[in-house]
Design an enzyme around this catalytic site. Structure first.
Site: not given
Lengths: 372, 372
Positions: B92-96, B216, B146, B189, B266
């Site tokens: 994942d991007s790390g954002g969450f 989201g 995101d 999103q 996931d």
């Protein structure tokens, strides 16, 4: 149905190689018994424990009588099927954990009353109840209840506890009866006093047991004291019965005790140390939390048969311990138990080949030399 | 070297069966990706994860950039060899996690600054740095950075975050470049606002990605809202690219989302719930801490191929959770992941045979009927 029997295949000095036969299987000695405290060898699937070469595991009466309870285990078909270990199981008497874990312990001639460390409930253990519980669990080898002191202790106190343990040994034997294929072991006490140890051994021989344990060592005394006591005590034990050194120890403790005639060992060290990031290897001990492993791509031991020791990098193990990931405990427990079993296998081989002293010297040299 | 490709083998209503091809292997869709947060699927050996039928696992950029660090993973040869998972990995991007775990988060047009939940150190993620980190880890599928809001949220706030995410998607694509065989996914999103979701999907299509995620969702809204949003959003996504619903969910969420055209999932649910004593089975959910299992000798599911579900009694699992033994988490994680993979396998089969709706009805009936 096989009776309990012990045969010696080889001797090398005082070291012995043998086989215990029991209805549930053979136990090759010298044997290391992984500790399955609460009906599980922590962080291991039972199949893994077996595949490493363990012939027998240990269960803790104190823990199991509290949870799930001995009568419950019996209703569920016994400890072997409960924990999916169809091979021999030795259970301790509960005495050691009562002294070390329980609260408000009160000892009298008849037994010991204590409060559970889990919920504070009151319980009672007597020699008879301990034998009964171990029977309910389905133990292949039952241990007599004894009183285990911490060292150092006064001579008179050590003597009192030793004599109480002898009387409890006699009561344990009477309670045990003669169930075929099951074994009862007596426990030598007497602290660090050679004369008390000899009186204890003599007393136990007169009662007569299937095997003889040495208890109350590795409880705080230096290794040299432990080895001296073994040197004095072991010759007083029957040659034809297995000898079990309880709760010992480091790989070195074990190798040196084998040289003094001990056949069986149990210890939480490989499993507990594994959960805390300590690896026992051919190259000695390694602390996987140490920052020096952070970028080390080498495995714990490339020559090991154990995937945990052979296939995972030290860098990865270091990461798993730094991040407190369960897989770290799983891998290091596995690897440590593998190393202990490898030592036992090599020790048995070396005894058969009459080169046990050389073997121990080689192993210690490797530990001192460290990782390549 | 295989390029990234996605081919559809079957359709059944909106449900699709397909295969993603990548240099490191095939991913059969619908696919469930076990979560390997910190370079380990918690309490599982990597071989076990593979044997259950997982074609791909997920790694968390936030956790891995903090420990052991992306540059360190790269120096050690990449995430695949580090964690011994040679098959595809999506990161994942790390954002969450920045939004949910980090402290003192500060978002601006360019990116997000945050303090680590581990040691309070300050870090910065931008779309470009996120792509770079995922490249250093060696991700097969990279996710764009995101901004993920918790629901409910104001329309204007949802709109702002969606538009920022689109701009970050564009920057992610520019930063990603064209490394052959690696894939970049954009993320839709727009919260619970259908019109914003459609604008987001349209914007992402114009940028052009290898796959499209729906982000989201499952962040606090009812299941019905999630399914409505999917119903509206999925038709706006390219038919020829895989669709990934991030962080979802229960077995029911997954089956109903497949029916709405989702290909990839996931979720930490099977692993996290497993560590807490919750079992997902053919018969619905079971809480192994519940006293009713204390003397139940039946396994979780005698028809399962997974030893954890088939060979251990509920009584034993109950005991392991009551005593907080690691083996409990190991067994239930294993069993839960096995059940999730079984559902995906059966779903793929049912789609091929044109009976997906009936299949879902049967599964739900079994859950409601409960254990025999």
């Amino acid at each position: 149905m096989t009776e309990f029997s012990f045969t010696l295949q080889a001797r090398d000095g005082n070291a012995r190689r043998g086989t215990i036969s029991m209805p549930r299987g053979l136990i090759r000695t010298p044997a290391f018994m992984p500790v399955g405290t609460q009906a599980t060898v922590k962080a291991m699937y039972p199949e893994q424990v077996r595949e490493l070469g363990a012939d027998i595991v240990l269960g803790n009466t104190y823990h199991l009588m509290l949870r799930p309870g001995a009568e419950r285990v019996a209703r569920l078909g016994g400890l072997h099927s409960f924990m999916r270990w169809p091979h021999p199981i030795l259970t301790d008497s509960g005495g050691f954990q009562v002294m070390s874990l329980a609260q408000l312990t009160k000892l009298d001639e008849d037994g010991v009353t204590f409060k559970s460390h889990v919920d504070g409930s009151t319980h009672r253990l007597t020699p008879e109840r301990s034998v009964e519980i171990q029977g309910l669990l389905g133990a292949d080898i039952t241990m007599q209840l004894d009183e285990c002191l911490k060292l150092p202790a006064d001579y008179s106190e050590v003597e009192r506890a030793m004599e109480l343990s002898l009387r409890w040994g006699e009561r344990s034997k009477a309670a045990f009866g003669g169930e075929p294929g099951r074994a009862l072991f007596g426990i030598v006490q007497g602290g660090d006093q050679a004369d008390l140890r000899l009186r204890s051994a003599e007393g136990l021989r007169q009662i007569g047991f299937h095997g003889y344990a040495v208890g109350g060592l590795a409880v705080g005394e230096p290794q040299s004291v432990m080895l001296e006591i073994l040197q004095e005590t072991v010759p007083a034990l029957p040659d034809e019965a297995p000898r079990y050194l309880m709760g010992v120890g480091t790989p070195e403790d074990i190798l040196l005790s084998i040289a003094r005639g001990i056949d069986m060992f149990d210890c939480v060290m490989p499993t507990r140390a594994g959960r805390h990031g300590q690896a026992f290897t051919r190259y000695g001990r390694l602390n996987m939390r140490n920052a020096k492993h952070a970028e080390d791509l080498s495995p714990l031991d490339p020559s090991s048969d154990c995937p945990a020791a052979r296939d995972y990098s030290r860098a990865y193990l270091h990461h798993l311990f730094r991040t407190q990931e369960t897989l770290g405990a799983m891998l290091l427990t596995w690897s440590n138990l593998a190393y202990y079993q490898t030592l036992m296998k090599e020790a048995r081989q070396a005894i058969s080949e009459g080169r046990y002293t050389d073997y121990v010297a080689e192993v210690r040299e490797n530990w001192e030399r460290g990782a390549p």
